[in-house]
Design an enzyme around this catalytic site. Structure first.
Site, PDB file in Angstrom:
ATOM      1  N   TYR A 171       3.320   7.099  -3.023  1.00  0.00           N
ATOM      2  CA  TYR A 171       2.390   8.138  -3.487  1.00  0.00           C
ATOM      3  C   TYR A 171       3.198   9.420  -3.660  1.00  0.00           C
ATOM      4  O   TYR A 171       3.991   9.786  -2.790  1.00  0.00           O
ATOM      5  CB  TYR A 171       1.266   8.351  -2.475  1.00  0.00           C
ATOM      6  CG  TYR A 171       0.120   7.357  -2.576  1.00  0.00           C
ATOM      7  CD1 TYR A 171       0.270   6.053  -2.121  1.00  0.00           C
ATOM      8  CD2 TYR A 171      -1.111   7.727  -3.109  1.00  0.00           C
ATOM      9  CE1 TYR A 171      -0.791   5.142  -2.195  1.00  0.00           C
ATOM     10  CE2 TYR A 171      -2.175   6.833  -3.184  1.00  0.00           C
ATOM     11  CZ  TYR A 171      -2.002   5.542  -2.721  1.00  0.00           C
ATOM     12  OH  TYR A 171      -3.057   4.656  -2.797  1.00  0.00           O
ATOM     13  N   GLU A 192      -0.822   5.837 -12.256  1.00  0.00           N
ATOM     14  CA  GLU A 192      -2.110   5.935 -12.952  1.00  0.00           C
ATOM     15  C   GLU A 192      -2.444   7.376 -13.307  1.00  0.00           C
ATOM     16  O   GLU A 192      -3.131   8.067 -12.537  1.00  0.00           O
ATOM     17  CB  GLU A 192      -3.238   5.354 -12.079  1.00  0.00           C
ATOM     18  CG  GLU A 192      -3.163   3.861 -11.916  1.00  0.00           C
ATOM     19  CD  GLU A 192      -4.371   3.273 -11.177  1.00  0.00           C
ATOM     20  OE1 GLU A 192      -5.215   4.042 -10.679  1.00  0.00           O
ATOM     21  OE2 GLU A 192      -4.451   2.038 -11.108  1.00  0.00           O
ATOM     22  N   HIS A 202       0.900  -1.158   0.000  1.00  0.00           N
ATOM     23  CA  HIS A 202       0.000   0.000   0.000  1.00  0.00           C
ATOM     24  C   HIS A 202       0.939   1.208   0.000  1.00  0.00           C
ATOM     25  O   HIS A 202       2.161   1.055  -0.150  1.00  0.00           O
ATOM     26  CB  HIS A 202      -0.882  -0.081   1.255  1.00  0.00           C
ATOM     27  CG  HIS A 202      -2.109   0.787   1.206  1.00  0.00           C
ATOM     28  ND1 HIS A 202      -2.045   2.153   1.270  1.00  0.00           N
ATOM     29  CD2 HIS A 202      -3.442   0.470   1.109  1.00  0.00           C
ATOM     30  CE1 HIS A 202      -3.269   2.661   1.207  1.00  0.00           C
ATOM     31  NE2 HIS A 202      -4.143   1.656   1.102  1.00  0.00           N
ATOM     32  N   GLU A 228      -0.524  -3.391 -11.545  1.00  0.00           N
ATOM     33  CA  GLU A 228      -1.429  -3.338 -10.390  1.00  0.00           C
ATOM     34  C   GLU A 228      -2.770  -3.947 -10.770  1.00  0.00           C
ATOM     35  O   GLU A 228      -3.297  -3.685 -11.844  1.00  0.00           O
ATOM     36  CB  GLU A 228      -1.633  -1.882  -9.949  1.00  0.00           C
ATOM     37  CG  GLU A 228      -2.341  -1.765  -8.609  1.00  0.00           C
ATOM     38  CD  GLU A 228      -2.707  -0.328  -8.270  1.00  0.00           C
ATOM     39  OE1 GLU A 228      -1.792   0.491  -8.065  1.00  0.00           O
ATOM     40  OE2 GLU A 228      -3.918  -0.041  -8.229  1.00  0.00           O
TER      41      GLU A 228
HETATM   42  C1  IDC Z   1      -6.385   2.839  -2.803  1.00  0.00           C
HETATM   43  C2  IDC Z   1      -6.178   2.206  -1.453  1.00  0.00           C
HETATM   44  C3  IDC Z   1      -7.020   2.938  -0.434  1.00  0.00           C
HETATM   45  C4  IDC Z   1      -6.683   4.412  -0.479  1.00  0.00           C
HETATM   46  C5  IDC Z   1      -6.855   4.942  -1.900  1.00  0.00           C
HETATM   47  C6  IDC Z   1      -6.447   6.382  -2.042  1.00  0.00           C
HETATM   48  O1  IDC Z   1      -6.501   0.844  -1.519  1.00  0.00           O
HETATM   49  O2  IDC Z   1      -6.790   2.425   0.853  1.00  0.00           O
HETATM   50  O3  IDC Z   1      -7.532   5.121   0.389  1.00  0.00           O
HETATM   51  O4  IDC Z   1      -6.055   4.197  -2.781  1.00  0.00           O
HETATM   52  O5  IDC Z   1      -5.104   6.545  -1.768  1.00  0.00           O
HETATM   53  C7  IDC Z   1      -5.822   2.245  -7.783  1.00  0.00           C
HETATM   54  C8  IDC Z   1      -4.661   2.962  -7.212  1.00  0.00           C
HETATM   55  C9  IDC Z   1      -4.459   2.599  -5.768  1.00  0.00           C
HETATM   56  C10 IDC Z   1      -5.787   2.472  -5.065  1.00  0.00           C
HETATM   57  C11 IDC Z   1      -6.521   1.276  -5.668  1.00  0.00           C
HETATM   58  C12 IDC Z   1      -7.867   0.966  -4.999  1.00  0.00           C
HETATM   59  O6  IDC Z   1      -3.468   2.757  -7.949  1.00  0.00           O
HETATM   60  O7  IDC Z   1      -3.675   3.599  -5.189  1.00  0.00           O
HETATM   61  O8  IDC Z   1      -5.534   2.208  -3.712  1.00  0.00           O
HETATM   62  N1  IDC Z   1      -6.712   1.539  -7.078  1.00  0.00           N
HETATM   63  O9  IDC Z   1      -8.729   2.049  -5.109  1.00  0.00           O
HETATM   64  N2  IDC Z   1      -6.186   2.226  -9.053  1.00  0.00           N
HETATM   65  C13 IDC Z   1      -7.338   1.544  -9.157  1.00  0.00           C
HETATM   66  C14 IDC Z   1      -7.684   1.090  -7.912  1.00  0.00           C
END
Ligand code: IDC
Length: 505
Positions: free
Chosen positions: A271, A343, A240, A431
């Site tokens: 991030y 992304e 994460h 991912e």
């Molecule tokens: C999500 C995490 C969540 C967090 C959110 C915002 O699971 O806990 O609150 O981001 O930071 C993505 C992203 C990935 C996301 C994931 C699920 O690359 O950072 O993580 N997701 O939403 N792209 C599609 C889905």
């Protein structure tokens, strides 16, 4: 460093005068059509105050000498012309010290720009930097005097209200204070640190591990291959955000990821916007992660996680300094993969935004590391590999990101991947999850299995999001589970159990 116990005069932000930007900043004589003023930045000035302190912690953060020069740059009117954002800047350099001669100002913006109107200086644009030297009448900044100059720039991106500003005299940095940063302060030392990052030496991978067996990976056609040119399928687990779940950056966790899930790769998700926890301190966590993965003979993806910041160009300066540092350290490693923009999303297009970013980052990385695999994100949260395939970035060992969350993205998205592969584009699923795209909702195991079969048939790598105990469907551990390693099945979430089966098939 000067002895701090001497009474030190420091520049203090205690007295800040915020003056409303004059609406009349627009100067008709510059001959541009009247701008629609969309933003005006306040002019911020700092004044010197006497601080008597023995506190070396505070003192060490401040310049060693009291600054007696203020470099005030204020952004005035901003408007749009020819689809670009144009902004005017007015600069005042106030000198409370002795005469300054042979001066050069270097003002560095976040994005590339074009210089428009300018006055009271000789200007040269050099990448993101604008270099300004004197005209006849302001060759000297007199003692207790000031000079002014000004200019307009246009850019595809909103010009910063706080560009980095440095003043040189005779080629030496002048200690200045003012808006936005003190020379010799934070930005300067960060840059020095980046430049001095030394190559690290990779730990020998344990015997029988993925890296020990497969060595350096490369891209051949649409395929990732091992050192013998045989297809190699990345099966990875992503962290994460390492700002939020640093407890999983340790060797026992990675070892358990390898043994429980049968993973050969760890992805370190950093991030990249300050709103999402980014700090430069976290580079050290990335270093730790690379170290543990290397010892364990696992591949490691260094992920510059674009998400809330949408357009990778928004934080490009930070990305450049990050990848300069990382490549300097890891250029000799055979297990490090760079992912330059997780992304891209929002108002972001391949040709206009992402491809130019990728070209410039590939160039930057290749100037240090000539063959590591680079993963390039694609539009719409890394779904539009078919669009990237129409106009790929030139270079070798480049692979494009496709992301899916199985409860949301189904057969029609497999068609996009097929289209990209058919056009010859190498693709990696850097991912995925089997929840919905929010990371929550109901798991779709059947669709997840369909994806695994599709990827298996094409030897496409995949990395699952994510190792955490957060109460969300895409977490691999049960909510609030305190165990960071040595998991039994009951420690695994629904997606965790599914992944264990899927990777160990
Ligand atoms: C999500 C995490 C969540 C967090 C959110 C915002 O699971 O806990 O609150 O981001 O930071 C993505 C992203 C990935 C996301 C994931 C699920 O690359 O950072 O993580 N997701 O939403 N792209 C599609 C889905």
């Amino acid at each position: 460093m000067k002895n701090i116990s001497v009474k030190t005069f420091l520049i203090c932000g205690a007295a800040i005068f915020v003056l409303g930007a004059a609406a009349g900043l627009y100067i008709a004589k510059h001959g541009v059509s009247e701008p629609a003023v969309t933003a005006t930045a306040p002019i911020v000035t700092t004044t010197a105050a006497e601080i008597v302190t023995e506190d070396t912690t505070l003192a060490s953060l401040m310049p060693t000498e009291a600054a007696n020069v203020e470099f005030n740059i204020s952004k005035g009117a901003q408007w749009e012309a020819d689809g670009k954002k144009v902004a005017q800047y007015d600069v005042v350099i106030k000198n409370a010290g002795s005469e300054i001669t042979d001066w050069q100002a270097v003002i560095t913006f976040d994005a590339d720009f074009e210089l428009g109107q300018s006055w009271s200086g000789v200007y040269a644009a050099d990448g993101k930097a604008l270099k300004v030297t004197a005209v006849d009448y302001n060759k000297v900044i007199p003692a207790s005097g000031e000079i002014n100059f000004g200019f307009q720039i246009s850019s595809a991106y909103e010009p910063s209200a706080e560009p980095d500003a440095k003043l040189y005299s005779g080629g030496s940095l002048v200690n200045t204070a003012g808006n936005p940063l003190q020379a010799g302060g934070k930005v300067g030392s960060e840059l020095t640190e980046v430049i001095t990052a030394q190559p690290k030496q990779q730990a020998a991978p344990e015997n029988g591990t993925p890296v020990q067996i497969n060595g350096k990976l490369s891209v051949k056609g649409t395929q990732i291959v091992n050192q013998n040119g045989q297809p190699f399928v990345i099966k990875g687990v992503s962290t994460h955000g390492i700002a939020w779940f640093p407890q999983y950056i340790n060797k026992d966790t990675f070892q358990s990821i390898r043994s429980t899930f049968g993973a050969n790769t760890i992805r370190l998700a950093l991030y990249s916007s300050s709103g999402e926890g980014y700090t430069k301190e976290l580079h050290k966590k990335v270093d730790e992660g690379v170290q543990y993965a290397s010892e364990l003979g696992m591949y490691v993806v260094i992920d510059w996680h674009i998400l809330g910041n949408g357009n990778p160009n928004t934080d490009k300066a930070a990305a450049e300094s990050f990848f300069k540092e990382m490549t300097a350290k890891y250029k000799d490693y055979n297990n490090v993969i760079y992912e330059i923009c997780n992304e891209p999303n929002g108002d972001v297009q391949w040709a206009r935004d992402i491809k130019p970013y990728a070209e410039s980052m590939v160039k930057l990385i290749r100037s240090v590391d000539n063959d590591a695999i680079i993963i390039i994100g694609t539009p719409t949260w890394s779904q539009d590999v078919d669009i990237a395939a129409q106009s790929p970035v030139q270079g070798s060992n480049l692979v494009y990101a496709f992301h899916f969350y199985a409860a949301t993205h189904k057969a029609q998205f497999r068609d996009k991947v097929s289209a990209a592969l058919n056009a010859g584009l190498p693709v990696i699923v850097s991912e995925f999850g089997i929840s919905d795209a929010s990371g929550n909702g109901t798991l779709d195991e059947a669709e997840g299995n369909a994806w695994m079969q599709f990827l298996d048939e094409r030897n496409i790598g995949r990395i699952c999001w994510s190792i955490s105990n957060k109460n969300e469907a895409c977490a691999l551990l049960t909510p609030d589970n305190p165990k960071t390693s040595g998991w039994s099945d009951s420690d695994l979430s629904g997606q965790g159990k599914w992944l264990k089966n899927a990777y160990n098939k």
